[in-house]
Motif scaffolding. Sequence first.
Motif, PDB file in Angstrom:
ATOM      1  N   UNK A  61       0.820  -1.211   0.000  1.00 53.18           N
ATOM      2  CA  UNK A  61       0.000   0.000   0.000  1.00 53.18           C
ATOM      3  C   UNK A  61       0.852   1.259   0.000  1.00 53.18           C
ATOM      4  N   UNK A  62       1.932   1.243   0.777  1.00 49.45           N
ATOM      5  CA  UNK A  62       2.806   2.416   0.820  1.00 49.45           C
ATOM      6  C   UNK A  62       3.443   2.668  -0.536  1.00 49.45           C
ATOM      7  N   UNK A  63       3.891   1.592  -1.201  1.00 47.36           N
ATOM      8  CA  UNK A  63       4.476   1.750  -2.529  1.00 47.36           C
ATOM      9  C   UNK A  63       3.464   2.232  -3.541  1.00 47.36           C
ATOM     10  N   UNK A  64       2.223   1.713  -3.444  1.00 48.18           N
ATOM     11  CA  UNK A  64       1.170   2.144  -4.360  1.00 48.18           C
ATOM     12  C   UNK A  64       0.757   3.580  -4.100  1.00 48.18           C
ATOM     13  N   UNK A  65       1.010   4.073  -2.909  1.00 49.74           N
ATOM     14  CA  UNK A  65       0.693   5.465  -2.574  1.00 49.74           C
ATOM     15  C   UNK A  65       1.801   6.402  -3.041  1.00 49.74           C
ATOM     16  N   UNK A  66       3.058   6.044  -2.762  1.00 46.44           N
ATOM     17  CA  UNK A  66       4.183   6.931  -3.064  1.00 46.44           C
ATOM     18  C   UNK A  66       4.555   6.891  -4.543  1.00 46.44           C
TER      19      UNK A  66
END
Length: 832
Positions: free
Chosen positions: A164-169
């Motif tokens: 999720x963090x990678x998909x956000x950043x």
Amino acid sequence: MTRTLRTQSPGSAPEDHADSARGRGQNLVLLWAGQFVNTAGLMMLVPIMPFYLEQIGTTGVAETQTWAGVAIAAPALALTVATPLWGRLGDRIGRKWMVVRALLGLAVAMVVMTVASTPLLLVVGRLLQGTLGGVVEAAAAFAGSTGTDEKRGSALGKSFSATAAGALVGPIAGGLVVGSDGLHQLMLAIAAAATALAIACAAGLREPDRAPAGAARKHTTGQPRRRGSVMRVPGATLLALAAIGTYFGVYGLIPIYAEHIQGIVIEARAASVWVGVLHSVMWGATLLGSFWWGKHNDLTGRPLRTFAITAAGCAASIAVVSLPLDPFAMIPFRLVQGFCFAALAQSLFLHFSRHAPGEHKSAFVSTANSYLLIGQSAGPLLAGPLVGFLSAPTAVLVMAVVCGIGALLALKPCLAERPDHDLDGDADNADLVEFEATGPIPAVTSPHNGVAVVPFRGWRISSRHLDSLAARYATPWSPSPASAAVPGTLSAWQRSGVVLQDRQPSFYAYEQTGPRGTIRGVLAAVHLDSGLRTHEEIIPERAADLTRLMNRGQMDLAPALLGFSGDGRTTRHLAGTARQEPVTDLLADDGQFHRLWRITDHATQDDIIAELDARTAFIADGHHRYSAARQYRRSAYADGHGPGPWDYFSGLLVDVTATPLRLAPVHRVLPHLDPHHALRTASSQFRIHPLHGPLTHWLAALKRHSRTGPAFILATPRGGFLLTEPHPRFLHATLDGTPPPLRSTHVAVLDTALISHLWRIPEHPGHIEFEPNATTAVETARRTGGVAVLTNPPTQHDLKTAATAGIRLPRKSTSFGPKPHPGLVFRTLDDQ
């Protein structure tokens, strides 16, 4: 939520456990970083894919949307085929190397995408990203195949938070530099980071030791070896379709979402900004939800229910977004979609992992991931061209409908799911195997809610060796080295005539009387898929130790104590049998008198079987032995063996309406806790009363004060202190994560509020000991210079409330008894 308590394995040093804890933390950091970099690289182009494709040569809405759908779907399409193959290879050579391989594959793919100057070359790079990469899938297989089942949900939740963090950043970074050379530089930076992480993972990832190929335990010969099939996982077919449907809807929304927003927002620049904002909102909610759903799955033990509910939540939120809402009004629905989406993959992986044989966990998780990837690739592939035939809002609604169908498909497996926190996670093993007659143990044609029992050929202590059991409960799995009359292993007992095997299968009537209480029950082989209710958590390491003992001795351990409420038939048969001469009688040094009779009459056996078949039983004592037996059985099936003696474990079934069991507490001994610190911190949240007189007076005061609320005795080397009236705000804060039915249970307050939060006792072996005898607990505290905390047992109301809510008490909450003598009759696991 109550703490996880751990015990030290025999022969293991504290340094080994410290190294293990450091290794788990290091694994988490490396896997999290790898997944973050992978997802950032994978998702950086997704929301801006139409804009980027226009820069490298596409023209027109139809062409751009078609290429966008293909480019978005390409990695998932390649992963669908490659992931199961990588998973099986990981089971062979180690899951660690699959993570390293995936990171290096990501680096190669990012370089290819950097030099891509046409849509076709971009798609080739995306295909390589799926075929050679798959860091998220490899890391999820690693997390889903290591650790204990009771914390595997949390591990998967943390794993998906990186996604999720990678998909956000990633998309934010890509959106900031799109249209400039900065995008190519960003891709090369991701390739460099992936290479560096691959080297770090090769050096730093710690995978549990793998058993040598020839070290597997051999069962009886002559049985064909069978490979574990993922389709034997409960509800596998429907779950595969459900996974495809939900991910089809969620990912099919991506290529048409920008078109939908453009139809709502007039200004093109504002539309691209809103696409990025709403995308970030969703993935931000996914990031937060990943942790929450992981803990929720561990708490409830029902990942399929989580999957069905969150799939429906995704469908509903997507459907609402199809309306011509203002972008501000879409934000809460995107939050809901992101929060629900966080649960889908990890819940599916948790279910498949729990029902996978030990050496096939990676393959099972990878296969489950392939179902998701089919939907993830098919959704964008079909959704892109769909915009050419339907309006964008209609296409969005179609995605919602497909996602909803996925939720409906998951409903049947969800309703059949049974909460499970056993070490082996084999709650629904009945759906994994096919039962058939094997040797003297008859088949159970279908699992049911009753207790399925069969007679067995027991090994009994010969009369001339019974005296050795009076002072010490010596057994073949835990012999007393001080007893010269008792050799050390079962084979030695058999050779020397210490134990003799009965010639025909029998039930055994067992009676124990004396100052510790009276019980009378029937000893039998109990099928592991019987209707047995558990009431407290286990210590996974303890169950694993017992499984190793079963492997070494190829035999059951002491019989579990099982309580049931019968109609009187078994009780009458036991009473009639007890009027005969026992085959074994023993007066132990604790004053308890033990007697044993064989029941060989077929009519009597059939009557007992019929009564128990219509009853459920609760495990009063023996949760760890039950879990060990289930793990042993799962290992037998994983080794290619079908139904056999390992489908059963020894149990003493007691009709509690005839001979009720005694319920006693299990006290805590904290040998390393400083008594002054314990009193000082406890006095800030409890009312403290010094205690005087003998221990019996202390316990009487504890019982009296426990009627009005949580109360405990803090026993130190200098005396005892009664802790009462805990501060309400303290309890509210510390028990916030504890299920409501447990918040009034004194042992939950003790473990969570006192030991975990107030005193911060570490979860390391040797820091917490469990002792059912109050005198022994106090003496241990005095000897070690630590403290003992004495508590009252849970009440019948506590047990009923927790059982009604489907929640287990903290481990070592109760001590039912009197417990059966462990050494009077044994059951081996190689008798066909």
